[in-house]
Scaffold this active site. Structure first.
Site, PDB file in Angstrom:
ATOM      1  N   MET A 188       4.258  -8.572   8.246  1.00 33.73           N
ATOM      2  CA  MET A 188       4.791  -7.851   9.398  1.00 33.73           C
ATOM      3  C   MET A 188       4.713  -6.332   9.265  1.00 33.73           C
ATOM      4  O   MET A 188       5.243  -5.607  10.099  1.00 33.73           O
ATOM      5  CB  MET A 188       6.239  -8.272   9.678  1.00 33.73           C
ATOM      6  CG  MET A 188       6.403  -9.743   9.978  1.00 33.73           C
ATOM      7  SD  MET A 188       5.328 -10.274  11.307  1.00 33.73           S
ATOM      8  CE  MET A 188       5.225 -12.007  10.951  1.00 33.73           C
ATOM      9  N   CYS A 189       4.066  -5.841   8.229  1.00 36.41           N
ATOM     10  CA  CYS A 189       3.888  -4.391   8.076  1.00 36.41           C
ATOM     11  C   CYS A 189       2.771  -3.904   8.980  1.00 36.41           C
ATOM     12  O   CYS A 189       1.714  -4.523   9.060  1.00 36.41           O
ATOM     13  CB  CYS A 189       3.538  -4.045   6.628  1.00 36.41           C
ATOM     14  SG  CYS A 189       4.949  -3.945   5.560  1.00 36.41           S
ATOM     15  N   HIS A 190       3.021  -2.778   9.628  1.00 35.01           N
ATOM     16  CA  HIS A 190       2.001  -2.161  10.465  1.00 35.01           C
ATOM     17  C   HIS A 190       0.981  -1.440   9.585  1.00 35.01           C
ATOM     18  O   HIS A 190       1.366  -0.818   8.594  1.00 35.01           O
ATOM     19  CB  HIS A 190       2.632  -1.131  11.413  1.00 35.01           C
ATOM     20  CG  HIS A 190       3.538  -1.730  12.421  1.00 35.01           C
ATOM     21  ND1 HIS A 190       4.849  -2.038  12.150  1.00 35.01           N
ATOM     22  CD2 HIS A 190       3.322  -2.091  13.712  1.00 35.01           C
ATOM     23  CE1 HIS A 190       5.406  -2.559  13.228  1.00 35.01           C
ATOM     24  NE2 HIS A 190       4.500  -2.606  14.190  1.00 35.01           N
ATOM     25  N   MET A 218       7.853   0.092   2.570  1.00 37.89           N
ATOM     26  CA  MET A 218       7.136  -1.039   1.980  1.00 37.89           C
ATOM     27  C   MET A 218       5.913  -0.575   1.197  1.00 37.89           C
ATOM     28  O   MET A 218       5.575  -1.154   0.161  1.00 37.89           O
ATOM     29  CB  MET A 218       6.735  -2.051   3.063  1.00 37.89           C
ATOM     30  CG  MET A 218       7.926  -2.742   3.712  1.00 37.89           C
ATOM     31  SD  MET A 218       9.060  -3.518   2.536  1.00 37.89           S
ATOM     32  CE  MET A 218       7.987  -4.707   1.751  1.00 37.89           C
ATOM     33  N   GLU A 219       5.270   0.469   1.675  1.00 38.50           N
ATOM     34  CA  GLU A 219       4.116   1.010   0.961  1.00 38.50           C
ATOM     35  C   GLU A 219       4.526   1.568  -0.397  1.00 38.50           C
ATOM     36  O   GLU A 219       3.836   1.351  -1.403  1.00 38.50           O
ATOM     37  CB  GLU A 219       3.434   2.085   1.811  1.00 38.50           C
ATOM     38  CG  GLU A 219       2.646   1.550   2.993  1.00 38.50           C
ATOM     39  CD  GLU A 219       3.485   1.060   4.176  1.00 38.50           C
ATOM     40  OE1 GLU A 219       2.912   0.447   5.088  1.00 38.50           O
ATOM     41  OE2 GLU A 219       4.715   1.283   4.194  1.00 38.50           O
ATOM     42  N   ASP A 225      -0.907  -6.744 -16.699  1.00 39.05           N
ATOM     43  CA  ASP A 225      -2.222  -7.370 -16.846  1.00 39.05           C
ATOM     44  C   ASP A 225      -3.019  -6.757 -17.993  1.00 39.05           C
ATOM     45  O   ASP A 225      -3.630  -7.471 -18.788  1.00 39.05           O
ATOM     46  CB  ASP A 225      -3.015  -7.246 -15.542  1.00 39.05           C
ATOM     47  CG  ASP A 225      -4.411  -7.820 -15.676  1.00 39.05           C
ATOM     48  OD1 ASP A 225      -4.534  -9.008 -16.047  1.00 39.05           O
ATOM     49  OD2 ASP A 225      -5.379  -7.081 -15.424  1.00 39.05           O
TER      50      ASP A 225
END
Length: 160
Positions: free
Chosen positions: A77-79, A114-115, A129
């Protein structure tokens, strides 16, 4: 917040992307942080550039920046946004803890929280990793939004 206040659901209670068409474009900035714990030898080798896979912090920095730019491809749902700044920094405690901080900026209709969170998460996963062969017990912890500015909701600062 009431259930009816959730903006990512339509009238049928199904997921939707929020309509930001009528929102004003403003400068928006977010800072996020994550911590990765590891054994002392792992951190010392990272800082000395002695990890077989290469320069861990340089690769994690690039991975975090790339992640900030690709967040809308990972979070449904992130633009998609035009990122005008994405930066990743690292701070160590000299023993077993490495803190990753991101700063993401845009001028747009929606925020970049969110970014910023995605950036530190992917940077931490990249560190894991690259170092897992020598330290499978690393722990990624304390991922959180430190601060956000801009937009209708104004400024948010996490409690210390």
């Amino acid at each position: 917040m009431e259930k009816d206040d959730l903006t990512h659901f339509n009238d049928e209670k199904r997921a939707k992307m929020v309509d930001v068409t009528s929102k004003s474009e403003t400068k928006r900035r977010a800072i996020a942080r994550a911590t990765i714990h590891m054994n002392e030898e792992t951190l010392a080798r990272i800082l000395a550039g002695k990890i077989a896979k290469g320069d861990v912090l340089a690769v994690a920095q690039v991975a975090g920046i790339m992640a900030a730019k690709k967040t809308s491809e990972l979070i449904p749902m992130c633009h998609p946004i035009m990122t005008t700044k994405a930066d990743i920094s690292f701070e160590d405690d000299g023993k077993t803890e490495l803190t990753i901080t991101s700063e993401v900026v845009t001028v747009g209709k929606t925020g970049v929280e969110m970014e910023a969170l995605t950036a530190v998460t992917i940077a931490a996963l990249t560190i894991y990793d690259m170092c897992k062969a020598m330290d499978k017990g690393m722990r990624i912890e304390k991922t959180y939004l430190v601060e956000k500015t801009g937009g209708k909701s104004g400024t948010f600062k996490a409690e210390a």
